[in-house]
Scaffold this motif. Sequence first.
Motif, PDB file in Angstrom:
ATOM      1  N   LYS B  39      91.996  49.302   0.974  1.00  0.00           N
ATOM      2  CA  LYS B  39      92.921  48.974  -0.126  1.00  0.00           C
ATOM      3  C   LYS B  39      93.950  47.943   0.349  1.00  0.00           C
ATOM      4  O   LYS B  39      94.563  48.111   1.403  1.00  0.00           O
ATOM      5  CB  LYS B  39      93.647  50.245  -0.571  1.00  0.00           C
ATOM      6  CG  LYS B  39      94.788  50.024  -1.574  1.00  0.00           C
ATOM      7  CD  LYS B  39      95.503  51.354  -1.863  1.00  0.00           C
ATOM      8  CE  LYS B  39      96.735  51.178  -2.733  1.00  0.00           C
ATOM      9  NZ  LYS B  39      97.539  52.420  -2.822  1.00  0.00           N
ATOM     10  N   PHE B  40      94.095  46.918  -0.446  1.00  0.00           N
ATOM     11  CA  PHE B  40      95.130  45.929  -0.134  1.00  0.00           C
ATOM     12  C   PHE B  40      95.865  45.595  -1.427  1.00  0.00           C
ATOM     13  O   PHE B  40      95.274  45.085  -2.379  1.00  0.00           O
ATOM     14  CB  PHE B  40      94.492  44.659   0.464  1.00  0.00           C
ATOM     15  CG  PHE B  40      95.518  43.656   0.914  1.00  0.00           C
ATOM     16  CD1 PHE B  40      96.104  43.746   2.168  1.00  0.00           C
ATOM     17  CD2 PHE B  40      95.929  42.628   0.065  1.00  0.00           C
ATOM     18  CE1 PHE B  40      97.076  42.837   2.582  1.00  0.00           C
ATOM     19  CE2 PHE B  40      96.891  41.704   0.472  1.00  0.00           C
ATOM     20  CZ  PHE B  40      97.459  41.808   1.734  1.00  0.00           C
ATOM     21  N   ALA B  56      97.734  39.254   7.361  1.00  0.00           N
ATOM     22  CA  ALA B  56      96.953  40.396   6.877  1.00  0.00           C
ATOM     23  C   ALA B  56      95.574  39.948   6.413  1.00  0.00           C
ATOM     24  O   ALA B  56      94.573  40.627   6.659  1.00  0.00           O
ATOM     25  CB  ALA B  56      97.695  41.091   5.745  1.00  0.00           C
ATOM     26  N   PHE B  57      95.501  38.780   5.759  1.00  0.00           N
ATOM     27  CA  PHE B  57      94.198  38.300   5.256  1.00  0.00           C
ATOM     28  C   PHE B  57      93.201  38.158   6.401  1.00  0.00           C
ATOM     29  O   PHE B  57      92.021  38.482   6.267  1.00  0.00           O
ATOM     30  CB  PHE B  57      94.339  36.937   4.562  1.00  0.00           C
ATOM     31  CG  PHE B  57      95.222  36.942   3.333  1.00  0.00           C
ATOM     32  CD1 PHE B  57      95.627  38.129   2.733  1.00  0.00           C
ATOM     33  CD2 PHE B  57      95.635  35.734   2.756  1.00  0.00           C
ATOM     34  CE1 PHE B  57      96.442  38.120   1.605  1.00  0.00           C
ATOM     35  CE2 PHE B  57      96.441  35.722   1.631  1.00  0.00           C
ATOM     36  CZ  PHE B  57      96.846  36.905   1.057  1.00  0.00           C
ATOM     37  N   LEU B  72      91.122  44.765  -3.653  1.00  0.00           N
ATOM     38  CA  LEU B  72      92.443  44.171  -3.879  1.00  0.00           C
ATOM     39  C   LEU B  72      93.055  44.838  -5.097  1.00  0.00           C
ATOM     40  O   LEU B  72      92.453  44.859  -6.170  1.00  0.00           O
ATOM     41  CB  LEU B  72      92.303  42.679  -4.140  1.00  0.00           C
ATOM     42  CG  LEU B  72      91.732  41.872  -2.987  1.00  0.00           C
ATOM     43  CD1 LEU B  72      91.540  40.414  -3.417  1.00  0.00           C
ATOM     44  CD2 LEU B  72      92.664  41.953  -1.780  1.00  0.00           C
ATOM     45  N   LEU B  73      94.255  45.373  -4.919  1.00  0.00           N
ATOM     46  CA  LEU B  73      94.892  46.073  -6.028  1.00  0.00           C
ATOM     47  C   LEU B  73      96.017  45.224  -6.619  1.00  0.00           C
ATOM     48  O   LEU B  73      96.964  44.854  -5.917  1.00  0.00           O
ATOM     49  CB  LEU B  73      95.480  47.403  -5.557  1.00  0.00           C
ATOM     50  CG  LEU B  73      96.197  48.135  -6.692  1.00  0.00           C
ATOM     51  CD1 LEU B  73      95.194  48.606  -7.739  1.00  0.00           C
ATOM     52  CD2 LEU B  73      97.016  49.287  -6.172  1.00  0.00           C
ATOM     53  N   GLU B 188      94.441  51.963   3.929  1.00  0.00           N
ATOM     54  CA  GLU B 188      95.351  51.106   3.172  1.00  0.00           C
ATOM     55  C   GLU B 188      96.100  50.195   4.125  1.00  0.00           C
ATOM     56  O   GLU B 188      96.602  50.621   5.165  1.00  0.00           O
ATOM     57  CB  GLU B 188      96.364  51.915   2.340  1.00  0.00           C
ATOM     58  CG  GLU B 188      97.343  50.987   1.613  1.00  0.00           C
ATOM     59  CD  GLU B 188      98.145  51.626   0.470  1.00  0.00           C
ATOM     60  OE1 GLU B 188      98.040  52.851   0.276  1.00  0.00           O
ATOM     61  OE2 GLU B 188      98.857  50.869  -0.219  1.00  0.00           O
ATOM     62  N   PHE B 189      96.142  48.930   3.744  1.00  0.00           N
ATOM     63  CA  PHE B 189      96.920  47.939   4.474  1.00  0.00           C
ATOM     64  C   PHE B 189      98.318  47.913   3.896  1.00  0.00           C
ATOM     65  O   PHE B 189      98.481  47.807   2.677  1.00  0.00           O
ATOM     66  CB  PHE B 189      96.318  46.552   4.229  1.00  0.00           C
ATOM     67  CG  PHE B 189      95.496  46.075   5.357  1.00  0.00           C
ATOM     68  CD1 PHE B 189      94.283  46.671   5.619  1.00  0.00           C
ATOM     69  CD2 PHE B 189      95.925  45.028   6.157  1.00  0.00           C
ATOM     70  CE1 PHE B 189      93.500  46.227   6.667  1.00  0.00           C
ATOM     71  CE2 PHE B 189      95.153  44.588   7.202  1.00  0.00           C
ATOM     72  CZ  PHE B 189      93.934  45.181   7.466  1.00  0.00           C
TER      73      PHE B 189
END
Lengths: 408, 408
Positions: B39-40, B56-57, B72-73, B188-189
Amino acid sequence: MDLTTLEKLKQGIETIVPTNGLEEKLKLAEKEKRPLIIKFGMDPTAPDLHLGHAVAFKKLRDFQEAGHEIHLLVGDFTACIGDPSGRNTTRPPLTAEEVKKNAQTYIDQMDKVIDTKKNVKILFNGDWLNKMTFADVIKLLGKATLAQMMQREDFANRFENNIPISLHELVYPMVQGYDSVAMNCDIEFGGRDQLFNCLVGKTLQEAFGKKEIGQTVISMPLLRGLDGVMKMSKSKGNYIGLTETANEMYGKTMSIPDDLLPEWIELTTDFTPQVKADMIADYKNGKVNPMDLKKKVAFDIARQYHGEEAAKAAEAFFYKQVQQKGFDTKEFTSVSMASLPVATQDVSLVDLAAAVHPNESKSAIRRLIESGAVSINGEKRTDPFSKLNLQKGMKIKIGKRGFYQLEA
Amino acid sequence: MDLTTLEKLKQGIETIVPTNGLEEKLKLAEKEKRPLIIKFGMDPTAPDLHLGHAVAFKKLRDFQEAGHEIHLLVGDFTACIGDPSGRNTTRPPLTAEEVKKNAQTYIDQMDKVIDTKKNVKILFNGDWLNKMTFADVIKLLGKATLAQMMQREDFANRFENNIPISLHELVYPMVQGYDSVAMNCDIEFGGRDQLFNCLVGKTLQEAFGKKEIGQTVISMPLLRGLDGVMKMSKSKGNYIGLTETANEMYGKTMSIPDDLLPEWIELTTDFTPQVKADMIADYKNGKVNPMDLKKKVAFDIARQYHGEEAAKAAEAFFYKQVQQKGFDTKEFTSVSMASLPVATQDVSLVDLAAAVHPNESKSAIRRLIESGAVSINGEKRTDPFSKLNLQKGMKIKIGKRGFYQLEA
């Protein structure tokens, strides 16, 4: 504004917030030529009402008689959720059916004090709260801060003492407050312990632009129960239920400690303010035997709920008991064995007594047994778990007022 | 489990909670023969991305290359609400259209680092949060206590210092946490400042019975910006945007303080771990002139986003500037007067400069003007509000790298 009416409405109220809030709202009603809307929240999880509830009902009746509207709010929304944290197991979630049934029971009992057919509306908060989206909830919550919630004493105390406060509990005052927005009420009745939540309602009505000056909050004094110490409540077993018989009402009232007399005269009787004041003065001066005052109170309570004739009979019954210190078989209430929800063989004493005397909680009955207040066929029994076999004609005496005889 | 992969995935991560959480989840994926769901959360209110985001990417890319799925959220739910307390005026509510557009811009920029067509899903949390009723919200909130929320440092500090915390803010970590429940993610990031909220997600996955052991939380180190002090951010003006030209990227990188070199080598370049380690050692030993290391970093950044050729040209351009300390007209970017969103007469200097140089915020440009870094036709201008008339051929120089010439 009619000052006599104002005087009558104010009589007996413990707190009005803001102090001039009642005058203010009455003036508004006069100016806008409309009745005031009085919000009264009923608890749909507690269908057994007693004289403590009646204190507020009597005040509602004053407003009703002055032409205003009573909006009874059933909190079905939260009742149907129960406790999501799982910590409070004493409040299981109710079904919509159960809530409706409890609300009806509540109204039926309330009807003994107040004509619920006249200027009374019944509202269910699920009707508006169930329509709210998560986004609506966020917007509602944006109207208050944590610091404001922590002004509620029990939250502050629990937080300080590391007793968990679930997040949903913090939200409940906002739920109750939003009810006032949806109901657009002018006055909310709340118990002393509800003052904080009611004031949230006042703030929210203002924040949502519903009223320039939000609702006025009224609270009535608490009525202490038969024990003379605790607030009257079902769980404490120190109450007189609104559905009890005239004999029970009369007898229980005669059992209250003398020092409860002033508040019982004030809050439970229907005497005029002048008569109440005189009686209280007589008690304080010691001019009148407290027993005589208590008789008047007991008679008036029995009369309110059962009429003049029943009150007279209850008085007579009480004196017969006291004078004879014994009991006539014909005064025993006949109980059909077949109707009892217990086995006929090897029933424990506490189960049998609870079955014939359902107004009392099982733990209260257990205490009565242990204190020697229960007898079977005239023989005192102090072990709640001793076993019995039911027999036709068996006499069960529970406390000073519970006399039962088993019949086939 | 492939230890080389594990090593590569761990490389550069600042925090993993729980410590063995990455191994645990990788083992699970292997056992269940499925990719992990990562999850990002992307911020749909900040569509200008920079090298700080890219940190982060790049790590996401490692997971993607190891065969896992990136989810991607887009937090459209809260973005569309704005601040219901009205205190935070810097975050006006966005429309669904704006959020969609911003999300697309975000993806377009992210695409410069990571192939968003491969194992990447885009989810909008409004899809599940907008379906929740008030009762669902109460049930969600019942899963956490106030004390747990107050473990978040900024809540505790604000409460202690009497800085208002709106009730809806207390609910937001639960919203973010519930997203993890709905997404059923394994990892999760989160930025360092998101660790608390991410751990709520772990707790809620366990509370809702979604996972025996809730999500693992990973945070990458913060990248400090050009000033060498603050976290890289658009509002601080200390950033290199992912859409900036190779010249801008190269030039800005050459301007960072030397002591940023170790973290920039680690976080912004694509060198192998061994090369990174050697460069950092060289810097620390003082064996190599920091300027030479900086050139390598600047070149590698320009190369990543614009390719080898553009990086070479940027390097050449930079040296020409440094060596000549003057500027060739042909290096000025031509700007069409008609395309500018300003009037042609009586334009304030700050408005004109912002129009030709849109990568910088207006307040950053005002500061540049006041510090003497802006000239018109070679003449320094320090009053941001002085008025100008646009003319063909007008040269506008902004800072060390913004050279523009107006054309008809």
